[in-house]
Design a protein around this motif. Structure first.
Motif, mmCIF file in Angstrom:
data_model
loop_
_atom_site.group_PDB
_atom_site.id
_atom_site.type_symbol
_atom_site.label_atom_id
_atom_site.label_comp_id
_atom_site.label_asym_id
_atom_site.label_seq_id
_atom_site.Cartn_x
_atom_site.Cartn_y
_atom_site.Cartn_z
ATOM 1 N N ASP A 171 0.738 -1.180 -0.042
ATOM 2 C CA ASP A 171 0.006 0.138 0.021
ATOM 3 C C ASP A 171 0.702 1.130 -0.054
ATOM 4 O OD1 ASP A 171 -2.732 1.548 0.213
ATOM 5 O OD2 ASP A 171 -1.647 1.994 2.348
ATOM 6 N N ILE A 172 1.939 1.131 0.812
ATOM 7 C CA ILE A 172 2.850 2.466 0.982
ATOM 8 C C ILE A 172 3.442 2.739 -0.681
ATOM 9 C CG2 ILE A 172 5.013 3.069 1.804
ATOM 10 C CD1 ILE A 172 4.108 1.710 4.420
ATOM 11 N N LYS A 173 3.746 1.567 -1.109
ATOM 12 C CA LYS A 173 4.513 1.496 -2.464
ATOM 13 C C LYS A 173 3.393 2.160 -3.688
ATOM 14 C CE LYS A 173 6.230 -2.386 -2.302
ATOM 15 N NZ LYS A 173 6.983 -3.733 -2.505
ATOM 16 N N ASP A 174 2.308 1.722 -3.166
ATOM 17 C CA ASP A 174 1.197 2.119 -4.320
ATOM 18 C C ASP A 174 0.708 3.678 -3.997
ATOM 19 O OD1 ASP A 174 -1.076 1.594 -6.273
ATOM 20 O OD2 ASP A 174 -2.443 2.211 -4.564
ATOM 21 N N ARG A 175 0.685 4.326 -2.921
ATOM 22 C CA ARG A 175 0.538 5.503 -2.553
ATOM 23 C C ARG A 175 1.733 6.441 -2.957
ATOM 24 N NH1 ARG A 175 -3.539 6.176 1.228
ATOM 25 N NH2 ARG A 175 -2.779 8.297 1.863
ATOM 26 N N ILE A 176 3.145 6.033 -2.967
ATOM 27 C CA ILE A 176 4.237 6.774 -3.417
ATOM 28 C C ILE A 176 3.827 6.918 -5.039
ATOM 29 C CG2 ILE A 176 6.594 6.536 -3.951
ATOM 30 C CD1 ILE A 176 6.834 5.150 -1.151
ATOM 31 N N ARG A 177 3.537 5.849 -5.735
ATOM 32 C CA ARG A 177 3.498 5.919 -7.345
ATOM 33 C C ARG A 177 2.274 6.822 -7.540
ATOM 34 N NH1 ARG A 177 5.004 0.179 -6.862
ATOM 35 N NH2 ARG A 177 2.889 -0.374 -6.579
ATOM 36 N N LYS A 178 0.989 6.748 -6.661
ATOM 37 C CA LYS A 178 0.091 7.738 -6.898
ATOM 38 C C LYS A 178 0.137 9.397 -6.435
ATOM 39 C CE LYS A 178 -3.226 4.141 -7.307
ATOM 40 N NZ LYS A 178 -4.663 3.408 -6.509
ATOM 41 N N GLY A 179 1.510 9.466 -5.833
ATOM 42 C CA GLY A 179 1.624 10.974 -5.350
ATOM 43 C C GLY A 179 0.848 11.070 -4.142
ATOM 44 N N LYS A 180 0.541 9.998 -3.581
ATOM 45 C CA LYS A 180 -0.228 10.257 -1.918
ATOM 46 C C LYS A 180 0.879 10.150 -0.864
ATOM 47 C CE LYS A 180 -4.385 8.182 -3.439
ATOM 48 N NZ LYS A 180 -5.621 6.889 -3.094
ATOM 49 N N SER A 181 0.379 10.919 0.142
ATOM 50 C CA SER A 181 0.988 11.143 1.358
ATOM 51 C C SER A 181 1.267 9.746 2.176
ATOM 52 C CB SER A 181 0.355 11.980 2.606
ATOM 53 O OG SER A 181 1.004 11.877 3.532
ATOM 54 N N ILE A 182 2.637 9.389 2.482
ATOM 55 C CA ILE A 182 2.854 8.307 3.354
ATOM 56 C C ILE A 182 3.193 8.723 4.487
ATOM 57 C CG2 ILE A 182 3.456 6.680 1.248
ATOM 58 C CD1 ILE A 182 6.444 7.524 1.964
ATOM 59 N N LYS A 183 3.024 9.672 4.890
ATOM 60 C CA LYS A 183 3.308 10.147 6.667
ATOM 61 C C LYS A 183 2.701 9.634 7.361
ATOM 62 C CE LYS A 183 4.460 14.524 6.588
ATOM 63 N NZ LYS A 183 6.058 14.277 6.844
ATOM 64 N N TYR A 184 3.274 9.311 8.638
ATOM 65 C CA TYR A 184 2.740 8.534 9.800
ATOM 66 C C TYR A 184 2.442 7.022 9.492
ATOM 67 C CZ TYR A 184 1.861 13.357 10.903
ATOM 68 O OH TYR A 184 1.951 14.570 11.240
ATOM 69 N N LEU A 185 2.931 6.431 8.253
ATOM 70 C CA LEU A 185 2.921 5.128 8.005
ATOM 71 C C LEU A 185 4.355 4.621 8.186
ATOM 72 C CD1 LEU A 185 0.928 4.881 4.665
ATOM 73 C CD2 LEU A 185 -0.041 4.588 6.878
ATOM 74 N N LEU A 186 5.282 5.238 8.382
ATOM 75 C CA LEU A 186 6.575 4.805 8.738
ATOM 76 C C LEU A 186 7.327 5.918 9.218
ATOM 77 C CD1 LEU A 186 7.623 6.197 5.787
ATOM 78 C CD2 LEU A 186 7.619 4.024 5.020
ATOM 79 N N PRO A 187 8.543 5.575 9.660
ATOM 80 C CA PRO A 187 9.336 6.687 10.447
ATOM 81 C C PRO A 187 9.601 7.860 9.351
ATOM 82 C CG PRO A 187 10.188 4.392 11.142
ATOM 83 C CD PRO A 187 9.154 4.346 10.112
ATOM 84 N N GLU A 188 9.910 9.061 9.919
ATOM 85 C CA GLU A 188 10.266 10.149 9.063
ATOM 86 C C GLU A 188 11.346 9.940 8.158
ATOM 87 O OE1 GLU A 188 10.534 15.070 9.228
ATOM 88 O OE2 GLU A 188 9.676 13.856 11.117
ATOM 89 N N ALA A 189 12.424 9.242 8.884
ATOM 90 C CA ALA A 189 13.754 9.043 8.249
ATOM 91 C C ALA A 189 13.585 8.175 7.147
ATOM 92 C CB ALA A 189 14.734 8.768 9.405
ATOM 93 N N VAL A 190 12.570 7.270 7.351
ATOM 94 C CA VAL A 190 12.644 6.222 6.150
ATOM 95 C C VAL A 190 11.852 7.040 4.969
ATOM 96 C CG1 VAL A 190 11.595 4.056 5.313
ATOM 97 C CG2 VAL A 190 12.585 4.308 7.827
#
Length: 201
Positions: A171-190
């Protein structure tokens, strides 16, 4: 007696679901350390494109920084062979002293199919398991498997209740490809590393 838990996976990318499971396993099972073990090639993902090992290792290092109870191993990443759990655990155990017990941390679904894994019988005979469970989720099926493995292989199995976190790497990879936010799904440094290296675009 030192107790170390091994949490394997692709970690493509690592997210809070992985980190929460690891921390809860560490606390509930009284582990001295949880070692994240990113796989180079997983038997069940031979035809799946994943980020290069050095990227996944770097993201894990960033995600676990600041937690003395966490460590990251590149054992599987330095091997060009398919990552079989039994072989990884045997190799890792050979590097430890005799007073260390290894636990393999695993989710309910994966544990229910573990008897189909490579050298499953040896895996269940030689190693201990920490199974992350959720209330009401496949409880009867899990109870039957745990009892059977304990009876046949004398397997040491600890069951922990892990928080239900609806986060997935896909889901995270799909959100990245679609330009959606991934904030709070993983550490900020990642998150910063992913965008810096232009991963998953």
């Amino acid at each position: 007696m030192k107790k170390i838990g091994i949490l394997g996976g692709t970690f493509d990318p690592v997210h809070y679901g992985h980190l929460i499971l690891a921390e809860q396993a560490r606390g509930e099972a009284g582990l001295d350390q949880v070692v994240f073990m990113p796989a180079m090639v997983q038997p069940f993902k031979l035809n799946t494109k994943i980020a290069e090992g050095h990227h996944r290792y770097a993201m894990l290092m960033k995600a676990t920084a600041g937690n003395a109870g966490f460590a990251v191993s590149d054992l599987e990443l330095t091997s060009a062979k398919v990552s079989y759990t039994i072989k990884t655990l045997q190799e890792y155990k050979s590097r430890l002293d005799e007073n260390t017990t290894l636990y393999f941390i695993i989710g309910t679904d994966a544990f229910l199919s573990i008897d189909k894994w490579f050298s499953a019988e040896d895996l269940l005979k030689e190693y201990s398991f920490i199974v992350g469970t959720r209330p009401g989720y496949k409880e009867k099926e899990l109870k039957e498997k745990v009892e059977r493995f304990r009876e046949i292989y004398d397997t040491q199995i600890l069951q922990i209740k892990n928080s239900e976190v609806e986060i997935s790497s896909s889901d995270i990879k799909d959100r990245i490809r679609k330009g959606k936010s991934i904030k709070y799904l993983l550490p900020e440094a990642v998150e910063d590393y992913i965008y810096q290296e232009k991963l998953y675009l």
